[in-house]
Design a protein around this motif. Structure first.
Motif, PDB file in Angstrom:
ATOM      1  N   PRO A   1       0.862  -1.228  -0.138  1.00  0.00           N
ATOM      2  CA  PRO A   1       0.130  -0.013  -0.031  1.00  0.00           C
ATOM      3  C   PRO A   1       0.935   1.283  -0.026  1.00  0.00           C
ATOM      4  O   PRO A   1       1.961   1.309   0.399  1.00  0.00           O
ATOM      5  N   PHE A   2       0.173   2.408  -0.225  1.00  0.00           N
ATOM      6  CA  PHE A   2       0.948   3.725  -0.328  1.00  0.00           C
ATOM      7  C   PHE A   2       0.960   4.513   0.815  1.00  0.00           C
ATOM      8  O   PHE A   2       1.551   5.290   0.853  1.00  0.00           O
ATOM      9  N   VAL A   3       0.444   3.820   1.859  1.00  0.00           N
ATOM     10  CA  VAL A   3       0.275   4.550   3.207  1.00  0.00           C
ATOM     11  C   VAL A   3       1.131   3.875   4.241  1.00  0.00           C
ATOM     12  O   VAL A   3       1.561   2.640   4.142  1.00  0.00           O
ATOM     13  N   ARG A   4       1.402   4.429   5.274  1.00  0.00           N
ATOM     14  CA  ARG A   4       2.070   3.674   6.503  1.00  0.00           C
ATOM     15  C   ARG A   4       1.303   3.847   7.748  1.00  0.00           C
ATOM     16  O   ARG A   4       0.509   4.696   7.830  1.00  0.00           O
ATOM     17  N   GLU A   5       1.495   2.914   8.632  1.00  0.00           N
ATOM     18  CA  GLU A   5       0.851   3.074  10.037  1.00  0.00           C
ATOM     19  C   GLU A   5       0.901   4.518  10.671  1.00  0.00           C
ATOM     20  O   GLU A   5       2.304   4.867  10.422  1.00  0.00           O
ATOM     21  N   GLY A   6       0.135   5.206  11.054  1.00  0.00           N
ATOM     22  CA  GLY A   6      -0.026   6.136  11.709  1.00  0.00           C
ATOM     23  C   GLY A   6       0.095   7.538  11.153  1.00  0.00           C
ATOM     24  O   GLY A   6      -0.076   8.594  11.554  1.00  0.00           O
ATOM     25  N   GLN A   7      -0.257   7.374   9.670  1.00  0.00           N
ATOM     26  CA  GLN A   7      -0.474   8.340   8.760  1.00  0.00           C
ATOM     27  C   GLN A   7      -1.854   8.898   8.704  1.00  0.00           C
ATOM     28  O   GLN A   7      -2.822   8.285   8.777  1.00  0.00           O
ATOM     29  N   GLU A   8      -1.682  10.218   8.541  1.00  0.00           N
ATOM     30  CA  GLU A   8      -3.423  10.655   8.429  1.00  0.00           C
ATOM     31  C   GLU A   8      -3.712  10.836   7.166  1.00  0.00           C
ATOM     32  O   GLU A   8      -2.940  11.220   6.249  1.00  0.00           O
ATOM     33  N   VAL A   9      -4.873  10.375   6.819  1.00  0.00           N
ATOM     34  CA  VAL A   9      -5.431  10.402   5.479  1.00  0.00           C
ATOM     35  C   VAL A   9      -6.717  11.122   5.454  1.00  0.00           C
ATOM     36  O   VAL A   9      -7.229  11.306   6.406  1.00  0.00           O
ATOM     37  N   THR A  10      -7.129  11.652   4.162  1.00  0.00           N
ATOM     38  CA  THR A  10      -8.342  12.443   3.979  1.00  0.00           C
ATOM     39  C   THR A  10      -9.349  11.334   3.063  1.00  0.00           C
ATOM     40  O   THR A  10      -8.722  10.652   2.304  1.00  0.00           O
ATOM     41  N   ALA A  11     -10.320  11.756   3.101  1.00  0.00           N
ATOM     42  CA  ALA A  11     -11.569  11.005   2.492  1.00  0.00           C
ATOM     43  C   ALA A  11     -10.998  10.996   0.774  1.00  0.00           C
ATOM     44  O   ALA A  11     -10.948  12.513   0.275  1.00  0.00           O
ATOM     45  N   GLY A  12     -11.099  10.214   0.027  1.00  0.00           N
ATOM     46  CA  GLY A  12     -10.496  10.221  -1.304  1.00  0.00           C
ATOM     47  C   GLY A  12      -9.287  10.044  -1.612  1.00  0.00           C
ATOM     48  O   GLY A  12      -8.822   9.672  -2.814  1.00  0.00           O
ATOM     49  N   GLU A  13      -8.366  10.106  -0.834  1.00  0.00           N
ATOM     50  CA  GLU A  13      -6.982   9.816  -0.851  1.00  0.00           C
ATOM     51  C   GLU A  13      -6.728   8.463  -1.154  1.00  0.00           C
ATOM     52  O   GLU A  13      -7.143   7.417  -0.489  1.00  0.00           O
ATOM     53  N   ILE A  14      -6.006   8.260  -2.284  1.00  0.00           N
ATOM     54  CA  ILE A  14      -5.631   6.934  -2.764  1.00  0.00           C
ATOM     55  C   ILE A  14      -4.525   6.107  -1.695  1.00  0.00           C
ATOM     56  O   ILE A  14      -3.519   6.894  -1.563  1.00  0.00           O
ATOM     57  N   ILE A  15      -5.067   4.995  -1.364  1.00  0.00           N
ATOM     58  CA  ILE A  15      -4.132   4.368  -0.346  1.00  0.00           C
ATOM     59  C   ILE A  15      -3.320   2.975  -0.965  1.00  0.00           C
ATOM     60  O   ILE A  15      -2.598   2.370  -0.223  1.00  0.00           O
ATOM     61  N   GLY A  16      -3.998   2.844  -2.266  1.00  0.00           N
ATOM     62  CA  GLY A  16      -3.295   1.574  -2.737  1.00  0.00           C
ATOM     63  C   GLY A  16      -3.919   1.093  -4.070  1.00  0.00           C
ATOM     64  O   GLY A  16      -4.783   1.825  -4.691  1.00  0.00           O
ATOM     65  N   ARG A  17      -3.716   0.148  -4.666  1.00  0.00           N
ATOM     66  CA  ARG A  17      -4.393  -0.493  -5.822  1.00  0.00           C
ATOM     67  C   ARG A  17      -4.690  -1.969  -5.692  1.00  0.00           C
ATOM     68  O   ARG A  17      -4.515  -2.581  -4.913  1.00  0.00           O
ATOM     69  N   VAL A  18      -5.980  -2.106  -6.426  1.00  0.00           N
ATOM     70  CA  VAL A  18      -6.605  -3.347  -6.539  1.00  0.00           C
ATOM     71  C   VAL A  18      -5.707  -4.632  -6.938  1.00  0.00           C
ATOM     72  O   VAL A  18      -5.251  -4.296  -7.839  1.00  0.00           O
TER      73      VAL A  18
END
Length: 370
Positions: A309-326
């Protein structure tokens, strides 16, 4: 032949679930997360996506526990001021949630020794900080107007997590306190403004949010895909989410703002972490997966990603932010997103609820429904 009591209960639950799945345009009674009405544990939510407009604050208003008639009238004033100022419905949710935190929707006067400096009114605005005279900030219409005017000056406020937007206006000593009020503020806006929290949050058009758009509730579809295998179906009673069928490498969006609580390659039944290859039925495990904790102690889970995935633990994300790919890693028969929703931040099966019903209540229908 009489129907056994247990079957009657099952049929009743099924009927309630069916009613909860009705589309925008009508009015449904659905079991929701958060507050309760005076009629019990059901909240009648208008699904008009705001087209009917806010109700008159001086009319008979619906009650949403734990708030009484005066508090609901103050919420209605906040919403009406937002509408008059041509602020979109996401702003109404933010403003109501802020007043819930600051004053419990009560127009607080001077509390003497318990007063926070010279803070007054619904938003606990301080005359000494330039919000207005004591008499002005004690006027709910004036106080709401000043809140919205300050919100308008914040670039990108409508894309921020609610607690961040509220904090930039309020400059509170407790910057994370607003988030917990978002689910109930959403319900209040829906009750008092014809389902406006289900509308596109950043638009004045008052149309239901569709795939890829963020509703005023702060929620959006993680992918624009049809629903395949459902939640705890007869054939898969242990299926704790839904499968959203879409091609490999399709982007996956965070369904709402929150904090990433887990990123990992989930082990299969043999204890292997082989997530960079396609899985197969019976392999076990979620493959590459992400979990996000949201306001109201709601957790979402995203499984079977094609790569880390494109994110890491503890990271703040916003609605609609891309976190990975199917993808199709883990226990999977083909490319899809396995999507789960859990209450009380309980990541076990005990916390899992039907994502289709939950997302519909947020105005972010799965499966491309409008």
């Amino acid at each position: 032949m009489s129907v056994p009591r247990r079957r009657k209960i099952v049929l009743l639950v099924a009927l309630v679930a069916t009613l909860a799945l009705l589309c925008c345009g009508g009015s449904v009674t659905a079991l929701l997360v958060g507050g309760l009405t005076d009629e019990g544990d059901k909240l009648n939510v208008a699904m008009g996506c705001g087209k009917g407009g806010p109700v008159d604050p001086d009319s008979k208003l619906p009650r949403v526990r734990p708030y009484g008639a005066t508090q609901m009238r103050n919420a209605a004033i906040i919403i009406n001021v937002g509408a008059d100022l041509k602020m979109p419905p996401r702003a109404w949710v933010i403003a109501v949630a802020t007043a819930m935190q600051e004053s419990r929707l009560t127009n607080l006067g001077n509390l003497g020794a318990r007063n926070d400096h010279d803070s007054l009114g619904l938003f606990q605005q301080r005359p000494s900080s330039g919000w207005g005279t004591p008499a002005q900030v004690m006027d709910p219409t004036y106080a709401a107007t000043k809140f919205y005017q300050k919100l308008q000056t914040i670039p990108g406020w409508d894309k921020m997590a609610l607690t961040e937007a509220a904090q930039k206006v309020q400059i509170s000593a407790y910057p994370d306190a607003y988030a917990k009020h978002e689910p109930l503020a959403t319900q209040i806006v829906n009750q008092l403004a014809d389902g406006a929290a289900n509308a596109v949050g950043s638009s004045l058009a008052m149309v239901c949010a569709s795939a890829g758009q963020i509703a005023a509730s702060g929620w959006t579809n993680p992918v624009n895909a049809v629903v395949g295998s459902g939640f705890r179906s007869a054939s898969r009673p242990d299926h704790q989410g839904v499968d959203l069928i879409i091609g490999k490498y399709a982007p996956i969006a965070a369904a709402a703002s929150g904090i990433v609580s887990m990123v990992k390659c989930d082990e299969d039944h043999k204890g292997r972490r082989t997530c960079n290859t396609d899985g197969y039925p019976g392999k076990g495990g979620c493959g590459w997966m992400v979990e996000i904790q949201h306001a109201g102690n709601v957790m979402t889970r995203y499984c079977h990603m094609v790569q880390r995935p494109f994110v890491r633990e503890g990271q703040e994300v916003t609605a609609g932010e891309i976190i990975g790919r199917v993808g199709s890693s883990g226990n999977s028969s083909g490319p899809h997103l396995h999507y789960e929703v859990h209450l009380n931040n309980d990541r076990s099966s005990a916390g899992a609820i039907d994502p289709v019903q939950f997302m519909r209540q947020q105005g972010a229908m799965l499966g491309g429904a409008g």
